[in-house]
Scaffold this active site. Structure first.
Site: not given
Ligand code: PLP
Length: 438
Positions: A151, A246, A274
């Site tokens: 994700y 990521d 985050k």
């Molecule tokens: C691994 C990862 N990448 C990207 C995101 C997206 O971040 P955001 O919800 O701040 O847009 C998340 C969100 O939980 C995530 O777990």
């Protein structure tokens, strides 16, 4: 305004009153991807340390931790004070540099192994989206390879084969949501996580159109096999393809230098969110100057210019929260004790599960953990498909009734606010939940 709010002088009184409003004005009475069933649902009134107070007057131990953003827990005094001090000086500027954003950028370049420069954004989704755009602009190629089950946020390039019901027909993916254009779906190749041979085959076949591989170093709660990240690095180098981490979850969580430090393998680009903004609206893309500079305002108009711009990018309150959080994370031993707590939790939780003869594993790494109803810790998406997700979710809801807040079926996080006494309370609740579940 609702009748309940009017009758009680402006504020709903009970949790049911809050839900009466929410059901009317929010789709599915939720704020996003989750809505708890009626028996377990609650409205958050406030958070303190690792606990949440609901509008029902009950406190729960929080393992959601703001989707992992709150590594110091709720309302940490140093972060709260820093934000309060910034507010009278301005909560938002745009277009011109602000001092707090420069200070945070400097700290990120020091901390992040692959960073010579950073560019700010607002959410983790934007950070991964921009990292992919930079990769395309830099290489002049269109396609991105992502992993099945991975994700990367709410945008169209991410929501492909995040949660397919069966393993994919690689490299073809399945859209997880309506509204994704076929051309976007076609630009994303899907590969099995932790399977280097399959990745190498796909990359060699598609290298002429492939800009980058994007990977969550720990995919959800599935840990990389020891050779996986070094192997990805080598496949990318051999085929002149960029590697994007990521690090929205792993950044400043596994270690100060994130997954790059924890696993000792450096990507070309990395996306952060985050923790980096102290759980405020701030995210970042990091990488070599040669790539990040493509987003420099002076490059506008060039064919390889990568547009990165947004109203809240580099917001001073969020940058302040990030700076205050990072200062706490630099305290000697911070990660050693947080990650040791993760080891303890997984071990003790497993012991309780075993004691009750549950066919479940407490899996994860560092300060990430989850209880999955399966025989062994999963190492692939195929393994995740063999997890009994109904039992897993039902058990998480049982835990919630016993005061342990984790979203059903979703990995959970520890913060430095989780103390031994909180873990003891968690284990007692787990024991009671196991008895009820049996
Ligand atoms: C691994 C990862 N990448 C990207 C995101 C997206 O971040 P955001 O919800 O701040 O847009 C998340 C969100 O939980 C995530 O777990």
């Amino acid at each position: 305004m609702s009748s309940v709010a009017v009758e009680s002088g402006g504020q709903p009184e009970t949790q049911d009153d809050w839900y009466e409003i929410a059901e009317r004005v929010l789709p599915g009475a939720g704020l996003g991807g989750y809505a708890l069933p009626e028996a377990e649902r609650f409205v958050i009134r406030r958070g303190e340390g690792c606990r949440l107070l609901g509008s029902d007057g009950k406190w729960r131990i929080d393992y959601v931790c703001g989707a992992g953003a709150l590594i110091l827990g709720h309302a940490h005094p140093a972060v709260t004070e820093a934000i309060q001090a910034q507010i009278p000086d301005g909560i938002h500027f745009f277009g011109t540099l602000n001092e707090k954003a420069i200070l945070l950028a400097d700290e990120l370049v020091d901390a992040i192994p692959c960073a010579e420069k950073v560019m700010f954004a607002t959410t983790g989704s934007e950070a991964t989206f921009y990292a992919m755009r930079l990769a395309r602009a830099f290489t002049g190629r269109d396609r991105i390879l992502k992993f099945e089950g991975g994700y990367h946020g709410n945008h169209d390039y991410s929501n492909i084969s995040v949660a397919p019901k069966a393993v994919s027909n690689y490299p073809a993916g399945q859209a997880d949501t309506g509204g994704i254009p076929a051309s976007t779906q076609d630009s994303v190749l899907i590969a099995p996580y932790n399977d280097l041979e399959a990745v190498r085959r796909l990359v060699e076949e598609h290298r002429a159109e492939l800009a980058a591989i994007i990977v969550e170093p720990i995919q959800r709660v599935v840990c990389p096999k020891p050779d996986f990240l070094p192997g990805l690095r080598k496949i990318c180098d051999d085929n002149n393809v960029l590697l994007i981490y990521d690090e929205v979850v792993t950044g400043f969580r596994l270690a100060y230098g994130g997954a790059q430090e924890y696993f000792g393998v450096k990507p070309d680009l990395a996306a952060y969110g985050k923790v980096v903004g102290g759980a405020s609206a701030l995210s970042a893309v990091a990488g070599p100057a040669e790539i990040i500079n493509l987003s420099a305002p002076a490059n506008r108009g060039q064919s390889n210019y990568a547009y990165i711009n947004g109203t809240l990018h580099g917001n001073p309150v969020a940058a302040t929260a990030g700076l205050a959080t990072l200062a706490e994370l630099r305290a000697p031993g911070f990660y050693k004790s947080l990650n040791a707590l993760g080891d303890t939790v997984r071990k003790e939780v497993q012991a309780v599960l075993d004691h009750h003869g549950m066919r479940a594993v407490a899996t994860g790494d560092a300060s990430l953990w989850q209880i999955l109803f399966t025989d062994k810790a999963p190492t692939s998406y195929a393994d995740m498909l063999s997890v009994d997700s109904e039992e897993t979710r039902a058990f998480d809801l049982t835990l919630l009734r016993h005061g342990i807040y984790a979203l059903p079926g979703v990995r959970r996080f520890l913060s430095s606010a989780h103390a031994e006494a909180d873990i003891d309370d968690t284990l007692k609740a787990l024991d009671a939940a196991c008895r009820e579940f049996a």
